[in-house]
Design a protein around this motif. Structure first.
Motif, PDB file in Angstrom:
ATOM      1  N   PRO A   1      58.083  39.800  38.979  1.00 49.10           N
ATOM      2  CA  PRO A   1      56.843  39.597  38.992  1.00 49.10           C
ATOM      3  C   PRO A   1      55.573  40.469  38.918  1.00 49.10           C
ATOM      4  N   PRO A   2      54.559  40.144  38.447  1.00 53.64           N
ATOM      5  CA  PRO A   2      53.540  41.106  38.234  1.00 53.64           C
ATOM      6  C   PRO A   2      53.150  41.796  39.535  1.00 53.64           C
ATOM      7  N   ARG A   3      52.748  43.295  39.323  1.00 53.33           N
ATOM      8  CA  ARG A   3      52.559  43.911  40.486  1.00 53.33           C
ATOM      9  C   ARG A   3      51.248  44.553  40.318  1.00 53.33           C
ATOM     10  N   GLY A   4      50.543  45.115  41.477  1.00 55.21           N
ATOM     11  CA  GLY A   4      49.244  45.762  41.336  1.00 55.21           C
ATOM     12  C   GLY A   4      48.054  45.004  41.287  1.00 55.21           C
ATOM     13  N   ASN A   5      47.951  43.817  41.530  1.00 55.86           N
ATOM     14  CA  ASN A   5      46.976  42.970  41.515  1.00 55.86           C
ATOM     15  C   ASN A   5      45.890  43.138  42.494  1.00 55.86           C
ATOM     16  N   LEU A   6      46.337  43.425  43.736  1.00 51.32           N
ATOM     17  CA  LEU A   6      45.621  43.868  44.762  1.00 51.32           C
ATOM     18  C   LEU A   6      44.690  44.947  44.529  1.00 51.32           C
TER      19      LEU A   6
ATOM     20  N   LEU B   1      41.487  43.111  43.150  1.00 49.41           N
ATOM     21  CA  LEU B   1      40.472  43.016  44.547  1.00 49.41           C
ATOM     22  C   LEU B   1      39.834  44.719  44.659  1.00 49.41           C
ATOM     23  N   CYS B   2      40.653  45.590  45.051  1.00 47.45           N
ATOM     24  CA  CYS B   2      40.045  46.950  45.331  1.00 47.45           C
ATOM     25  C   CYS B   2      39.247  47.457  44.249  1.00 47.45           C
ATOM     26  N   GLU B   3      39.739  47.318  43.035  1.00 46.39           N
ATOM     27  CA  GLU B   3      38.748  47.960  42.064  1.00 46.39           C
ATOM     28  C   GLU B   3      37.415  47.213  41.655  1.00 46.39           C
TER      29      GLU B   3
ATOM     30  N   ILE C   1      34.108  41.945  39.309  1.00 46.50           N
ATOM     31  CA  ILE C   1      34.850  42.215  38.301  1.00 46.50           C
ATOM     32  C   ILE C   1      35.518  43.461  38.368  1.00 46.50           C
ATOM     33  N   THR C   2      36.446  43.607  37.695  1.00 45.55           N
ATOM     34  CA  THR C   2      37.350  44.834  37.280  1.00 45.55           C
ATOM     35  C   THR C   2      36.440  45.711  36.549  1.00 45.55           C
ATOM     36  N   GLU C   3      37.112  46.843  36.085  1.00 45.46           N
ATOM     37  CA  GLU C   3      36.669  47.772  34.914  1.00 45.46           C
ATOM     38  C   GLU C   3      36.736  47.101  33.622  1.00 45.46           C
TER      39      GLU C   3
END
Length: 317
Positions: free
Chosen positions: A34-39, A43-45, A199-201
């Motif tokens: 499954p996709p990883r690193g979404n947090l 969220l953090c970014e 939003i993200t970068e």
């Protein structure tokens, strides 16, 4: 005689297995798991872009930690705006000085721009733009980032850390009235529309803003962005009835809202609170924003101001 190098059999097996299995594991992680690193990415970014207008890779660890603090617990704001802190501090300083020293009128607020500083062993002389008097002083406190002061030094001074010349990032605050977040633009139903969008970068690059938040129930919003918002973008986000009430640009060649933390390293090395002078005697130049290269916040500047105040008080006895 020529020497030979002995290699253990388990080292050969380990290296062979590693060279085969690690690429296989990377492939499986990418395509099967499954996709990883979404947090981290989402969220953090988005929190870091909201608070510092920089993505995760630009921040150092301390700045990232401070960036996360407003996400939980009580967060306070100054009614009427943070700009009142300076005028309030000045009034309180005058009042306390007059009551403690029984002297009135000894503290002056001269609204002029300091253009250059000359430092010697026994004095610090400041020169202004002509709108106010400079003078010669025993102690001078610099309470603004060196990058934004544009001060010329009358003679060479000791080399400051590279962080004191690092640029600040531009952030633009826009207040929009008579707006409504458009469900077609955000692909969210009106019933589920949140009061704030971060939003993200990648999202910032495509959308043209860093975050948007509803201030009041009558359609007043605050938007952070790196560039001024175009009319077309405003209409797509808030509808065609919206109006820009106020825009503040924190940027330019000698401006900016936050230091560019540049992923830490030398860029985050703090300057000393005592920029020039001996610790106990002679002339001295102190620097309130010394630690802002490591972490930037209104509270951090207050800590710097208190530290400098104590150093000066100790110096003056």
């Amino acid at each position: 005689s020529g020497g030979s190098t002995s290699v253990a059999w388990w080292d050969i097996i380990y290296e062979s297995a590693t060279s085969f299995l690690m690429p296989l594991f990377d492939w499986a992680q990418t395509w099967l798991l499954p996709p990883r690193g979404n947090l981290r990415r989402e969220l953090c970014e988005s929190i870091n872009i909201n608070n510092y207008n920089q993505d995760n890779d630009r921040l150092n660890g301390l700045a990232g930690l401070v960036s996360f603090l407003p996400t939980q617990g009580s967060v306070y704001s100054v009614l009427g705006g943070n700009a009142q802190l300076m005028s309030s501090s000045f009034r309180q300083a005058i009042s306390q000085h007059e009551s403690s020293c029984n002297i009135s009128g000894s503290i002056r607020h001269v609204q002029s721009t300091v253009t250059s500083i000359a430092i010697s062993n026994d004095s610090v002389q400041i020169f202004t733009d002509g709108k106010g008097n400079g003078g010669i002083f025993d102690v001078v406190i610099l309470a603004a980032p060196l990058q934004q002061c544009q001060i010329r030094w009358a003679q060479p001074v000791k080399k400051f850390p590279s962080s004191t010349s690092r640029r600040y990032t531009q952030t633009i605050t826009t207040i929009v009235v008579n707006g409504t977040l458009q469900s077609d633009h955000f692909h969210i139903s009106n019933a589920s529309m949140p009061r704030a969008v971060s939003i993200t970068e990648k999202g910032k690059e495509s959308e043209g803003f860093s975050c948007v938040a509803e201030l009041t129930d009558d359609g007043t919003f605050k938007v952070f962005s790196s560039q001024s918002l175009t009319t077309d973008l405003l209409h797509r986000i808030f509808g065609k009835s919206c109006t820009v009430q106020y825009e503040k640009v924190w940027g330019g060649e000698f401006g900016g809202a936050y230091p560019d933390f540049a992923s830490g390293g030398d860029a985050s090395v703090a300057a000393p609170f005592l920029l020039y002078g001996d610790k106990t005697e002679g002339a001295a130049l102190y620097y309130v924003n010394a630690i802002e290269s490591s972490v930037s916040a209104m509270e951090v500047v207050a800590i710097g101001a208190k530290a400098v105040s104590k150093l000066v008080a100790r110096r003056l006895g």
